[in-house]
Every structure is written in C-alpha cells, then in structure tokens.
Scaffold this active site. Structure first.
Site: not given
Ligand code: 13P
Length: 251
Positions: A9-11, A95, A97, A167, A173, A213, A234-235
């Site tokens: 997920n590149w956000k 998600h 967020e 999640e 994050g 993470s 994510g990251g």
């Molecule tokens: P991180 O891997 O950066 O913690 O993000 C997880 C995430 O929200 C994937 O959708």
C-alpha cells in the site's frame, strides 16, 4: 490451500515517474515470486501507467479506495469501474486512515465491498483496533463489529473472494509490530467470526493478511504463522529491495 498475498500500500506516495521506477525495480529485481500473489496499490494518478507497464507481469495493481456508485455527479470520487479501466484488479477498502481521516464507517465499507465484488474487483478489507481498545480488552469485540457490519449481506462465495487485512492501528507506521502471538491470535479470532457467520468453507478459504510495520526483519516470522496468509505492507513497500525481501520470505 490459501495462496499467500503480499500487497504494498503506497498510500499518498510516489509521482508517476517514481511509481514506475519502483515497480520496475520489483519486476526486474524479482522475475518470478513463486507461489505468492503480489499486488501494489499506487496512488490513483499512477495506476494507469503502472498497470500498463505490468501488463505481462505477475504483479497486480490495486486501488486504495473506491466509491460505491458506478458513475455520476460525485466530484472527486473514483468508482470501481474507473479503477478497472485504469488497470486495477483489486482494491483496498476501509483502511484505518480512511476511517480516521475521512469518516468511513462499517456501513460505507459494506457498500464499497459490494460494489467491488459486483465488478469482480478483489476487495482487501482492513480491520483492526486502536491501542486504547487493545488495552481495554476490546480487540475481539472491535474486530467482530467491523467484520459483521462490513461483510453484512454477503454470500459465502463472496466472502471467499475477498481478502481481510488485520491491521492493528497502533502498529501502522509506528515501527511497533504485533508479536507473532498477537497477530496469530487475532487472525484465529477473525477466522472464527467468519466461520460462525459464513460457515467453515468460507473461513478456511478466506485469506487474512497482517499489516502494521511489516519489514524484512520481521516478515519471515509473521508470514510463517498458520493463520497469516500474507502481508499488507506500507512503508517497506516503497523500497523495491525491501518489498522483494518480504515477498521472498513467504515460505
Ligand atoms: P506500515 O507498514 O507503514 O506500518 O503501514 C501499514 C499499512 O497501513 C498498510 O496498509
């Protein structure tokens, strides 16, 4: 047999040029992933170019959200049809967020899941608790509500076609990962909830990803858990080398 999924997920990261560079890094850096489905979810602006490049690749493309109507006067929204037109075959829904910043509820998540399924766009449905909810002993209750309301009205076959991503919000994050035991425990709880509501076949078939993470240093341990069927990253999905390491750690 559940085929594992590693999804990135590149956000809200990567211009079109950066997105192409990243996806080329993954595609050329790992010519074949083995028995694992690999998905990237670029920002909407980059989906079309990324999907064009990946036409002959094993890597699939996902949207990060969709609106449930197919078309119409909904300024700023993207329908499943438009995502598919751009080259997406999956979509992340609900998600944390989006729930936190854009007021998504289990009811809107439900509408989005139904819209995606109607188009055969594979939903990746996110659930998970806050730290306060975990500390108050409410994990099962929170996840149960998100699943029962999010998946309300779906058939067993439809549940089999979707993917759930657990999640924990406190792990997103933050560099704090759920311990393998914490992750496995909640994945088992989720499978039980699915079994109760949709039957054992759906519970056995549905893929449950862990997110929060995930990085090369912890992916092997998390991905070897019996009820963890992959990761939503994510990251660490923003660096080709790290994402490839995570894909390779699927045993
Ligand atoms: P991180 O891997 O950066 O913690 O993000 C997880 C995430 O929200 C994937 O959708």
């Amino acid at each position: 047999m559940r085929t594992p999924i590693i999804a990135g997920n590149w956000k809200m990261h990567n211009t079109i040029a950066a997105a192409l560079e990243l996806v080329k890094g993954i595609h050329y850096g790992l010519p074949w992933p083995g028995e694992v489905e690999v998905i990237v979810a670029p920002p909407t602006t980059a989906i079309s170019k990324v999907a064009d490049f990946l036409q002959d690749s094993y890597i699939q493309v996902a949207g990060q959200d969709l609106f449930w109507e197919e078309s119409g006067a909904y300024t700023g929204e993207i329908s499943g049809t438009l995502l598919q037109d751009a080259g997406a075959s999956a979509v992340i829904i609900g998600h944390s967020e989006r729930r936190q910043y854009f007021h998504e509820t289990d009811a809107t998540v439900n509408k989005k899941i139904k819209a995606a399924l109607a188009l055969q766009l594979m939903p990746i449905v996110c659930v998970g608790e806050t730290l306060a909810e975990r500390e108050a002993g409410q994990v099962t209750e929170v996840v149960r509500t998100q699943i029962l309301e999010g998946l309300a009205g779906l058939t067993t076959a439809e549940v089999t076609d979707l993917v759930i991503a657990y999640e924990p919000i406190w792990a997103i994050g933050t560099g704090k990962t759920a311990t393998p035991q914490q992750a496995e425990d909640v994945h088992v709880i989720i499978r039980h909830i699915i079994a109760e509501q949709f039957g054992n076949d759906a519970a056995d078939a549905v893929r449950i990803l862990y997110g929060g993470s995930v990085k090369p240093a912890n992916s092997k341990e998390l991905l070897s858990l019996p009820n963890v069927d992959g990761a939503l990253v994510g990251g660490a999905s923003l660096k080709a080398a790290d994402f490839i390491e995570i894909i390779k750690s699927v045993s």
